[in-house]
Design an enzyme around this catalytic site. Structure first.
Site, short mmCIF file in Angstrom:
data_model
loop_
_atom_site.label_atom_id
_atom_site.label_comp_id
_atom_site.label_asym_id
_atom_site.label_seq_id
_atom_site.Cartn_x
_atom_site.Cartn_y
_atom_site.Cartn_z
N LYS A 74 0.88 -1.14 0.07
CA LYS A 74 -0.03 0.06 0.04
C LYS A 74 0.78 1.21 0.04
O LYS A 74 0.62 1.99 -0.74
CB LYS A 74 -0.80 -0.14 1.36
CG LYS A 74 -1.82 0.98 1.19
CD LYS A 74 -2.83 0.66 2.50
CE LYS A 74 -3.44 2.21 2.81
NZ LYS A 74 -4.64 1.80 4.13
N GLU B 226 10.61 -4.46 4.64
CA GLU B 226 10.79 -6.09 4.14
C GLU B 226 10.32 -6.31 2.53
O GLU B 226 10.97 -6.91 1.96
CB GLU B 226 9.58 -6.88 5.05
CG GLU B 226 9.91 -7.21 6.48
CD GLU B 226 9.32 -5.88 7.34
OE1 GLU B 226 8.95 -4.83 7.02
OE2 GLU B 226 9.14 -6.07 8.44
N GLY C 77 -4.86 -2.21 5.43
CA GLY C 77 -4.04 -3.26 4.88
C GLY C 77 -4.84 -4.79 5.16
O GLY C 77 -4.99 -5.28 4.36
N ARG C 78 -5.28 -4.87 6.49
CA ARG C 78 -5.57 -6.25 6.55
C ARG C 78 -7.17 -6.52 6.20
O ARG C 78 -7.79 -7.40 6.52
CB ARG C 78 -5.55 -6.62 8.29
CG ARG C 78 -6.25 -5.24 9.12
CD ARG C 78 -5.90 -5.60 10.57
NE ARG C 78 -6.30 -4.54 11.37
CZ ARG C 78 -5.84 -3.35 11.34
NH1 ARG C 78 -4.53 -3.06 10.69
NH2 ARG C 78 -6.09 -2.34 12.32
N GLU D 33 -4.66 -7.18 15.25
CA GLU D 33 -4.23 -6.01 14.64
C GLU D 33 -5.23 -4.83 14.97
O GLU D 33 -5.26 -3.67 15.23
CB GLU D 33 -3.49 -5.94 13.28
CG GLU D 33 -2.45 -4.85 13.30
CD GLU D 33 -1.68 -5.36 11.81
OE1 GLU D 33 -0.69 -4.50 11.96
OE2 GLU D 33 -2.11 -5.62 11.09
N HIS E 218 -4.71 -33.94 17.46
CA HIS E 218 -3.63 -34.88 18.10
C HIS E 218 -2.46 -33.93 18.63
O HIS E 218 -1.44 -34.53 18.74
CB HIS E 218 -3.09 -35.68 16.78
CG HIS E 218 -4.10 -36.78 16.35
ND1 HIS E 218 -4.18 -38.11 16.68
CD2 HIS E 218 -5.20 -36.60 15.63
CE1 HIS E 218 -4.95 -38.62 16.27
NE2 HIS E 218 -5.66 -37.77 15.49
N LYS F 273 9.36 -0.99 14.63
CA LYS F 273 9.93 -0.45 13.19
C LYS F 273 10.99 0.68 13.43
O LYS F 273 12.01 0.44 12.62
CB LYS F 273 8.76 -0.08 12.44
CG LYS F 273 7.93 -1.10 11.73
CD LYS F 273 6.99 -0.26 10.57
CE LYS F 273 6.03 -0.66 10.46
NZ LYS F 273 4.83 -0.01 9.74
C1 G6Q Z 1 -2.59 -3.97 8.10
C2 G6Q Z 1 -1.03 -3.54 8.37
C3 G6Q Z 1 0.09 -4.09 8.13
C4 G6Q Z 1 0.34 -3.88 6.48
C5 G6Q Z 1 1.68 -4.22 6.25
C6 G6Q Z 1 2.15 -3.83 4.70
O1 G6Q Z 1 -3.55 -3.73 8.27
O2 G6Q Z 1 -1.18 -2.17 8.06
O3 G6Q Z 1 -0.07 -5.34 8.11
O4 G6Q Z 1 -0.69 -4.31 5.55
O5 G6Q Z 1 2.73 -3.47 6.94
O6 G6Q Z 1 2.02 -2.59 4.55
P1 G6Q Z 1 2.32 -2.14 2.96
O7 G6Q Z 1 1.06 -2.76 2.27
O8 G6Q Z 1 2.29 -0.82 3.15
O9 G6Q Z 1 3.38 -2.51 2.42
#
Ligand code: G6Q
Length: 540
Positions: free
Chosen positions: A208, A214, A270-271, A356, A387, A507
């Site tokens: 996003k 990462e 994001g989520r 989250e 199990h 972070k």
């Molecule tokens: C979700 C969070 C988080 C996000 C990641 C990736 O709700 O905001 O999990 O999706 O940190 O972020 P980017 O899509 O910006 O790389």
């Protein structure tokens, strides 16, 4: 007049009284005294059947929970979300994942602009692109057909795509290989690509913000991997990279033409983004038609949540029962146990969605809460869990409400597998609820010394979600069910489920530590962190 804290208000107090009255009432007697309970304490919506008769709850519990929901303004909060109000107050954003799966003729206005034409324009562009990859008209730089699709993203830009790909494999084009790279650990990239040919590989850089450490690290490694094959010819980028992002400037900086970019908007968290362009890998896997069925399943549950009365409303009931189990019965976690191998990553997906969202310590106005907020979600597909950790759920000292998820039909007609799988899921819920008394154990001829070891107290709550078959529509409905259950919980707890400030501190510290690892600059952390860094420096 200042509003009282949640736990001081009448509906909460009435639930406390009710929980005290119910204490000591076993599910055995709830069932014995009420022969139609199993038919009555159930609800249906968007193709999913929810049985909550094995929860430690009665019609009266539901009435009181609904009163709590009303007192917490759940209805108004739902309406505000669907209307596009800026309910993510700490980031001043609307929260409109529901618009991503709404039909074209809906209108949802944010900042004076109807977002629906944009949503459908992106969906159409995704469909054109997905089709061109699937039919081979989109090719690699040297004219090879694309055979591998690698989604590079993390968190919300990874967990939904992985989960959906795994869940919908029976519908995916088996001529295409899908991989997902998320971890900054180079092992993830190396293992995901070791058997792939860069000439046949397409990377979807899903971020996003397009600034996530990462993802940008993995994207740079992917870029070098592809360019290595093409002698550094940058023209290859356009044929092997697309971006999924809201940040056109950073996408251009990376070298991806914005013609190869699929956009979304700041009102998609994001989520909550798996039905935005972040779903591109899913669409390439299953094709645009099946993808529309997935969106239709989400939308069906969205509409059910928006319109059904709370006592018949699956997400509202599940959210309220989660509050009941946690806040009034003392449970702290919810085990999500899908009896379908294709849902192997569903618990991992839910961990983020739930924790989250509602892992918060202050209410919307910044007041420190005096009660527990979001429960811990965790799980594994059945029957494997049986199990391993089910022992603790059956006989441990903690109360762990379970969500069982199962389907009446399997994709694989391999008798007797599916009947056995289903026998297990029904059996587990029954065993948890009813248990086995010492008298029953003794009557089986068990040696007296062993009787206490073999007793099952029962009275352990669970819900069962049953659907016909794990198809795209059902998956959409299931994910939306949990999204809205979590929204319901957030509304009761009065937290903001749509921000995640709690991920920031780590972070920022990692940014500070990264250059320290490769230098011998003096360290100014605590003595433990300093010692660990020194040891790493000496041995790296
Ligand atoms: C979700 C969070 C988080 C996000 C990641 C990736 O709700 O905001 O999990 O999706 O940190 O972020 P980017 O899509 O910006 O790389």
């Amino acid at each position: 007049m200042e509003r009282r804290q949640l736990t001081e208000r009448a509906p909460w107090k009435s639930l406390e009284d009710h929980a005290a009255q119910l204490r000591g009432t076993h599910l055995r007697s709830l069932f014995a005294d009420d022969p139609t309970r199993g038919e009555r304490l159930a609800a249906e919506g968007a193709g999913l059947y929810l049985d909550y008769a094995k929860q430690r709850a009665t019609d009266e519990t539901i009435r009181r929970l609904v009163a709590l929901a009303e007192d917490c303004g759940l209805r108004a909060k739902i309406d505000a979300m669907f209307r596009g109000d800026k309910i993510n107050t700490t980031e001043d954003r609307a929260v409109l994942h529901v618009a991503l799966r709404a039909p074209k003729d809906r209108s949802v206005v944010v900042d004076g602009r109807d977002v629906m034409p944009d949503v459908h324009a992106v969906l159409d562009a995704m469909a054109r692109f997905a089709t061109s990859v699937r039919d081979g008209s989109f090719r690699g730089h040297s004219g090879e057909r694309i055979r591998n699709v690698v989604n590079v993203g993390i968190g919300g830009s990874d967990l939904g795509p992985v989960m959906a790909y795994r869940a919908l494999r029976p519908f995916s084009d088996r001529g295409l290989t899908f991989r997902f790279v998320s971890n900054v650990d180079g092992t993830d990239f190396a293992e995901a690509t070791r058997d792939l040919d860069p000439k046949e590989t397409l990377f979807l850089i899903a971020s996003k913000t397009f600034t996530t450490q990462e993802t940008m690290t993995n994207a740079a490694t992917a870029r070098a991997w592809v360019l290595g094959t093409f002698g550094g010819d940058e023209a290859a980028i356009a044929k092997h990279f697309v971006a999924i992002s809201t940040n056109a400037a950073e996408v251009t900086k990376f070298g991806i033409d914005t013609a190869n970019m699929f956009g979304f908007w700041d009102w998609v968290g994001g989520r909550y983004s798996m039905t935005s362009a972040i779903g591109l890998s899913t669409m390439i896997a299953i094709g645009p038609e099946r993808y529309r069925e997935l969106l239709a399943g989400f939308h069906a549950m969205d509409e059910h949540y928006r319109t059904a009365p709370f006592e018949k409303n699956l997400p509202a009931l599940m959210g309220l029962l989660a509050v009941w189990n946690q806040s009034f019965l003392g449970a702290h976690t919810i085990a999500v146990l899908p009896y379908d191998q294709y849902l192997e990553r569903f618990p991992a997906y839910l961990q983020q969605l739930a924790m989250e969202s509602n892992g918060k310590q202050v209410t919307l106005d910044g007041t420190r809460v005096s009660y527990e907020t979001g429960p811990i979600y965790w799980g594994e597909p059945g029957t494997n869990g049986q199990h391993s950790f089910y022992q603790l759920i059956h006989q441990g000292t903690k109360l762990i409400p379970c969500d069982f998820i199962a389907f009446c039909r399997s994709h694989h007609r391999l008798p007797p597998h599916h009947d056995l799988l289903m026998a297990n899921v029904f059996a587990q819920a029954e065993a948890l609820a009813f248990g086995k008394t010492a008298e029953e154990v003794a009557a089986e001829g068990t040696a007296p010394a062993l009787v206490p070891h073999r007793v099952f107290d029962g009275n352990r709550p669970s819900s069962t979600i049953l659907a016909d078959e794990l198809k795209p529509h059902a998956l959409g409905a299931l994910v939306a069910l949990y999204e809205h259950s979590i929204f319901t919980q957030g509304a009761i707890f009065d937290v903001n489920p749509f921000d995640q400030w709690g991920v920031e501190l780590g972070k920022a510290l990692a940014k500070r530590i990264a250059p320290e690892l490769t230098s011998d600059a003096p360290l100014a952390h605590d003595s433990s962190t300093n010692t660990l860094i020194r040891r790493y420096r000496a041995r790296r």
